[in-house]
Design an enzyme around this catalytic site. Structure first.
Site, mmCIF file in Angstrom:
data_model
loop_
_atom_site.group_PDB
_atom_site.id
_atom_site.type_symbol
_atom_site.label_atom_id
_atom_site.label_comp_id
_atom_site.label_asym_id
_atom_site.label_seq_id
_atom_site.Cartn_x
_atom_site.Cartn_y
_atom_site.Cartn_z
ATOM 1 N N ASP A 41 -1.906 -40.928 45.410
ATOM 2 C CA ASP A 41 -2.133 -41.595 44.126
ATOM 3 C C ASP A 41 -3.597 -41.445 43.732
ATOM 4 O OD1 ASP A 41 -1.882 -43.100 41.868
ATOM 5 O OD2 ASP A 41 -1.453 -44.994 42.881
ATOM 6 N N ASP B 45 -0.178 -38.774 37.918
ATOM 7 C CA ASP B 45 -1.251 -39.005 38.887
ATOM 8 C C ASP B 45 -0.754 -39.502 40.240
ATOM 9 O OD1 ASP B 45 -0.445 -41.460 37.991
ATOM 10 O OD2 ASP B 45 -2.448 -42.265 37.646
ATOM 11 N N GLU B 46 0.557 -39.415 40.499
ATOM 12 C CA GLU B 46 1.044 -39.838 41.810
ATOM 13 C C GLU B 46 2.338 -39.127 42.160
ATOM 14 O OE1 GLU B 46 2.661 -43.814 42.323
ATOM 15 O OE2 GLU B 46 2.689 -44.079 40.146
#
EC number: 2.7.7.7
Length: 390
Positions: A5, A95-96
């Protein structure tokens, strides 16, 4: 399992690209905070918070406008590293992601060694901090990455799962929002260990059978889900905030058309079609409403989508006039693959060269605003938030 993350993603990209922002509180956004650096979060800033409210909490914060193209490029670079680490990658957002590294012991080392190299590569090649949680299950890996933030690495060994999990607040459990947390707090349950001790039966009486069964399993570190590399979206959507100012009907219609154009382009890029169009509205009193229309057959054609949007919007105008509109959104659901779409009479192949595909090509080459509707001139098309492929 790894859960990787990126830390304060938008803000970290801004700090990477502008060294003068390093170590300073950064707010990304305009009227609303889209992202805040950890220096700003330390003052109590959260997302999505009004920028003026955020500046009262953190007067020295630097406000920067969002640069979606930069965030999209950074996300693609990071996901290339993920897929170079293991083919088993399940993106959760830009983003993860979850990464299954269970089969890499012989060729890549232990999960901790793999995570260390991944973090070093993201820092060296993309210039961003990333936190990684390591655990036997997806749920525990995600909790571990959250606990390790910012820019951390945390492994939860199988023999230490309950010792790690039980002291944490119940809000760490997937599915525990404000309402469920309040119901648990009223019964004196604030820690995951207390929830586990309560048992599934009493828990089901407090929050319902399905939620009780789900939360009790998580409290015992039971999560059988595997990394799903083939998951596709069940719906796609876009929305635009309008503020509190009264908007004319033609202006609202123009914004709805812009959203429909954007979603139609995403449909065609993903080679998908939809059956149902959903209009989403938020009113001046913060209440919400939705209206939906199901088409006779699946489509990815802008003209068909626009007709459905106009139908929904026309029917909703009396309600909008009465209650005021502060946000408009569209969703396309009942998605299917375009290649498997049932043909209708006459049985003719779908044309490859159409007005829609030509406009898509122009926007791909020259940017999303290269061609726009006349009604949107001087009004803009709104922010297009980068997302994983549809």
């Amino acid at each position: 399992m790894l859960h990787a993350d990126l830390d304060s993603f938008y803000a970290s990209v801004e700090q990477r690209d502008n060294p003068r922002l390093l170590g300073r509180p950064v707010l990304v956004g305009g009227g609303v905070v889209l992202a805040a650096s950890y220096e700003a979060k330390a003052s109590g800033v959260r997302t999505p918070m009004n920028v003026q409210q955020a500046l009262r909490l953190c007067p020295h914060a630097v406000v920067v406008p969002p640069r979606m193209h930069a965030y999209s490029a950074a996300s693609k670079a990071v996901f290339e590293i993920f897929r170079d680490t293991t083919p088993e990658v399940e993106g959760i957002s830009i983003d993860e992601a979850f990464l299954d590294v269970g089969g890499l012991w012989r060729i890549a080392g232990s999960p901790v060694e793999i995570a260390q190299r991944l973090r070093a590569r993201v820092r060296a090649e993309v210039g961003l901090p990333i936190s990684v949680g390591i655990a036997r299950t997806k749920f525990l890996a995600k909790v571990a990455s959250a606990v390790s933030k910012p820019d951390g690495l945390l492994e939860v060994p199988p023999e230490g799962e309950l010792q790690f999990l039980h002291p944490l607040p119940v809000e760490r459990l997937w599915g525990v929002g404000a309402v469920t947390a309040r119901a648990l707090h009223e019964r004196g349950i604030r820690r995951i260990g207390e929830l586990a001790e309560l048992g599934e039966g009493p828990l089901a009486a407090a929050v319902g059978p399905a939620a009780g069964r789900h939360l009790y399993a998580l409290s015992r570190a039971q999560d059988p889900r595997r990394v799903d590399t083939g998951r596709r979206r069940r719906s796609i959507g876009a929305q635009r905030a309008l503020g509190r100012r009264v908007r004319a009907d033609d202006e609202i219609e123009a914004y709805a058309h812009g959203l429909a154009d954007r979603l139609g382009r995403r449909l065609r890029a993903a080679r998908r079609v939809c059956r149902t169009v959903v209009l989403r509205m938020r009113f001046d009193d913060f209440t919400r409403a939705t209206r939906s229309h199901t088409l006779p057959e699946p489509t990815d054609r802008d003209a068909v989508l626009l007709h459905a949007v106009r139908t929904l919007l026309t029917a909703a105008l009396p309600l909008i006039h009465e209650r005021g509109l502060t946000l408009i959104g569209l969703s396309l659901t009942n998605l299917d693959d375009a290649d498997s779409m049932q043909l209708t009479l006459p049985l003719e192949a779908r044309a490859d060269s159409t007005l829609d595909s030509t406009l898509d090509a122009l926007r791909d080459r020259f940017g999303s605003d290269a061609v726009t509707r006349a009604a949107l001139l001087h009004r803009g098309t709104g922010l297009t938030v980068p997302m994983l492929p549809d």
